[in-house]
Design an enzyme around this catalytic site. Structure first.
Site, PDB file in Angstrom:
ATOM      1  N   ASP A 207       0.849  -1.194   0.000  1.00  0.00           N
ATOM      2  CA  ASP A 207       0.000   0.000   0.000  1.00  0.00           C
ATOM      3  C   ASP A 207       0.882   1.241   0.000  1.00  0.00           C
ATOM      4  O   ASP A 207       2.115   1.148   0.033  1.00  0.00           O
ATOM      5  CB  ASP A 207      -0.949  -0.007   1.203  1.00  0.00           C
ATOM      6  CG  ASP A 207      -2.309   0.615   0.873  1.00  0.00           C
ATOM      7  OD1 ASP A 207      -2.323   1.727   0.292  1.00  0.00           O
ATOM      8  OD2 ASP A 207      -3.341   0.009   1.192  1.00  0.00           O
ATOM      9  N   HIS A 245     -12.694  -1.308  -8.707  1.00  0.00           N
ATOM     10  CA  HIS A 245     -13.954  -0.576  -8.900  1.00  0.00           C
ATOM     11  C   HIS A 245     -13.824   0.915  -8.574  1.00  0.00           C
ATOM     12  O   HIS A 245     -14.749   1.687  -8.827  1.00  0.00           O
ATOM     13  CB  HIS A 245     -15.093  -1.223  -8.103  1.00  0.00           C
ATOM     14  CG  HIS A 245     -15.036  -1.017  -6.619  1.00  0.00           C
ATOM     15  ND1 HIS A 245     -16.098  -1.310  -5.789  1.00  0.00           N
ATOM     16  CD2 HIS A 245     -14.052  -0.561  -5.797  1.00  0.00           C
ATOM     17  CE1 HIS A 245     -15.778  -1.044  -4.546  1.00  0.00           C
ATOM     18  NE2 HIS A 245     -14.546  -0.586  -4.523  1.00  0.00           N
TER      19      HIS A 245
END
Length: 340
Positions: A207, A245
């Site tokens: 991340d 998404h």
């Protein structure tokens, strides 16, 4: 149109007009911990006892419980002999709304009320990515308590439930996997659950630097900082859960190309965990929730979306994957295996 059809159409229109009330009442029920109280009690509970537990006058609570019962969030049961009080029991739906289940996530959706949390006519007409001035801000996100408790808990409960579904329904997919990198893995909760369930896997949580800096050590998980648009750590499997998404097709293609570069050509795979919309909007019991999530993504990300089979096929082909397989994990999301 006959009179019966016209009456049914008007009734449906009324229901749409009051649709926000359903969200509001269920949000309030979760805040009052009604689903948890019914679940923990383990037997039908009287209105008077429930009233004392939640601190709401019986006459008001009765109307709320009547509404919840109509929508299957509680069940009215027979009163014991000689009693006139109302009695209520839990249902499968109310169990899904407890704190340990989807309660926190539903609470988040009901709490958002700023311009970014809804679709507007002007927003749909615009072709430009909205700036802060146009999008506005939800005062809730300026509240550190909300951000820390409600938003964090909502995201955690969603990830926990989906990861459990993956473990339960896709266990065979982890056989022979020596290393797995979770792209956008945040603080490693999902990866920690996977490594615990499949201890032979070496987990890599990937991340942004500011996220990794706050992560606490997890057994079997290595934290690596970086940007998925630049590179992805090498592993047998790359996982993207609730990631694609958020992005446009072109951005997804770029991300997937970096993921493809990180896995072995002959034996590697990319696991994508996201919703798949049926072309006609139909589907299983999660179809309505998927459509709602798609509209939500349109509101909060502008170019993000839930994709159909055809749209997934397009971005995977453009990213250079030779084939993909869709796995049903009995959840809102599906699991897509993509092979280089």
């Amino acid at each position: 149109m006959g009179r019966d059809e016209e009456a049914a159409a008007r009734a449906e229109a009324w229901n749409h007009g009051f649709g926000f009330i359903k969200t509001s009442v269920i949000k309030t029920a979760i805040e009052l911990e009604i689903p948890d109280i019914l679940h923990n009690h383990g037997a039908p509970l009287s209105l008077s006892a429930l009233s004392s537990a939640v601190g709401v006058p019986p006459d008001r609570l009765h109307r709320i419980m009547r509404f919840l019962t109509h929508h299957g969030v509680s069940k009215k049961t027979a009163s014991p002999p000689g009693e006139s009080d109302y009695y209520y029991a839990e249902t499968a739906v109310s169990r899904s709304l407890t704190k340990d289940n989807l309660g926190a996530f539903v609470l988040l959706q009901g709490a958002q009320r700023g311009p970014s949390a809804c679709i507007t006519a002007q927003g749909l007409k615009s072709r430009e990515r909205p700036g802060v001035e146009e999008l506005g801000s939800d005062p809730l996100y300026e509240d550190p308590i909300f951000t820390k408790m409600v938003f964090r808990d909502a995201m955690a409960c969603h990830a926990r439930l989906t990861t459990s579904a993956v473990i339960e329904n896709y266990g065979e997919g982890f056989r022979g996997v020596g290393s797995l990198v979770d792209v956008g893995g945040s603080y490693g909760m999902t990866l920690g659950m996977l490594v615990e369930a499949f201890p032979w896997i070496r987990g890599i949580c990937y991340d942004l630097p500011q996220v990794v800096a706050k992560a606490k050590p997890l057994h079997g998980v290595e934290f690596v900082a970086g940007s998925m648009f630049e590179s992805v750590p090498e592993a047998d499997v790359v996982m993207l859960m609730f990631v694609l998404h958020n992005w446009s097709d072109n951005e997804c293609i770029d991300i997937l190309k970096r993921c493809k570069e990180a896995i072995p050509r002959e034996t590697g795979k990319v696991m994508i965990i996201d919703a798949i919309i049926e072309e006609d909007g139909e589907g299983d019991e999660f179809a309505e929730a998927r459509l709602g999530l798609d509209v939500t993504m349109m509101a909060v990300t502008f170019e993000g979306k839930e994709r159909t089979h055809r749209e997934w096929a397009f971005i995977l082909k453009e990213a250079g994957f030779r084939k993909y397989v869709v796995k049903n994990i009995k959840a809102l999301e599906s699991l897509i295996e993509a092979y280089p």
